[in-house]
Design an enzyme around this catalytic site. Sequence first.
Site, mmCIF file in Angstrom:
data_model
loop_
_atom_site.group_PDB
_atom_site.id
_atom_site.type_symbol
_atom_site.label_atom_id
_atom_site.label_comp_id
_atom_site.label_asym_id
_atom_site.label_seq_id
_atom_site.Cartn_x
_atom_site.Cartn_y
_atom_site.Cartn_z
ATOM 1 N N GLY A 46 0.776 -1.351 0.068
ATOM 2 C CA GLY A 46 0.072 -0.014 0.168
ATOM 3 C C GLY A 46 0.795 1.288 -0.063
ATOM 4 O O GLY A 46 1.947 1.260 0.248
ATOM 5 N N GLN A 51 3.366 9.976 1.535
ATOM 6 C CA GLN A 51 4.585 9.461 1.316
ATOM 7 C C GLN A 51 5.244 9.621 -0.038
ATOM 8 O O GLN A 51 6.441 9.393 -0.280
ATOM 9 C CB GLN A 51 4.448 7.819 1.299
ATOM 10 N N CYS A 93 7.308 -1.051 6.486
ATOM 11 C CA CYS A 93 6.671 0.338 5.627
ATOM 12 C C CYS A 93 7.767 0.891 4.698
ATOM 13 O O CYS A 93 9.035 0.690 4.923
ATOM 14 C CB CYS A 93 6.649 1.301 6.759
ATOM 15 N N LEU A 94 7.532 1.157 3.639
ATOM 16 C CA LEU A 94 8.250 1.713 2.465
ATOM 17 C C LEU A 94 9.071 2.910 3.095
ATOM 18 O O LEU A 94 10.022 3.352 2.503
ATOM 19 C CB LEU A 94 7.504 2.036 1.142
ATOM 20 N N HIS A 135 -2.811 0.601 8.412
ATOM 21 C CA HIS A 135 -1.188 1.197 8.409
ATOM 22 C C HIS A 135 -1.275 2.317 7.223
ATOM 23 O O HIS A 135 -0.697 3.607 7.671
ATOM 24 C CB HIS A 135 -0.413 0.111 7.753
ATOM 25 N N GLU A 136 -2.055 2.382 6.327
ATOM 26 C CA GLU A 136 -2.252 3.767 5.471
ATOM 27 C C GLU A 136 -2.872 4.668 5.919
ATOM 28 O O GLU A 136 -2.556 5.776 5.843
ATOM 29 C CB GLU A 136 -2.816 2.905 3.972
ATOM 30 N N HIS A 139 -0.809 6.620 8.052
ATOM 31 C CA HIS A 139 0.100 7.655 7.388
ATOM 32 C C HIS A 139 -0.591 8.876 7.128
ATOM 33 O O HIS A 139 -0.148 9.797 7.374
ATOM 34 C CB HIS A 139 0.237 7.095 5.968
#
Length: 173
Positions: A46, A51, A93-94, A135-136, A139
Amino acid sequence: MAIKKIITYPNPVLRKKVEPVTTFDESLQELAQDLIETMYAAPGAGLAANQIGVSLSIVVINDSKGEDEKKPLVLVNPEIIEKGERQVDEEGCLSVIDLTAKVERYRKLLVRAQDLYGKTCEFPAEDFFARVIQHELDHLNGILFIDRLSPLKRTLYKKRLKKILQAQEEGAL
Ligand code: NI
């Protein structure tokens, strides 16, 4: 359409809460395409708009469930309207390099979101899919999964990251 650079911790951009999407135009569709391409290139499960440095409430999720076919899901102004049961599982996480850790999340959700044309829908989510959504959404609120770890784990990671970033800098000289 383009693959964008993913912003990483500790960049303060990741800490700013995003604004709701109010205009459902072509530029929103382009943003969604950029997010999708960047997510698949990473690759990640995702990606949230902030981000890649865009402070708007939109996330994309890879909903392919391991099949070859790509099924990106775009959620605009997403919110969790019901949640139930808790579950601990591994997460990464990216935007948080070189770390995976166990995080507690809700196992079941009811989600409300708009699509790229402003149409509202509600849908249930479970297990990994529910985890990615939480998670998203974190963010979008300026929250990273490391915030949900114990203070000790977080401190250890910060120390380790400092060394990684120092080594990278020295390598670049
Ligand atoms: Ni993330």
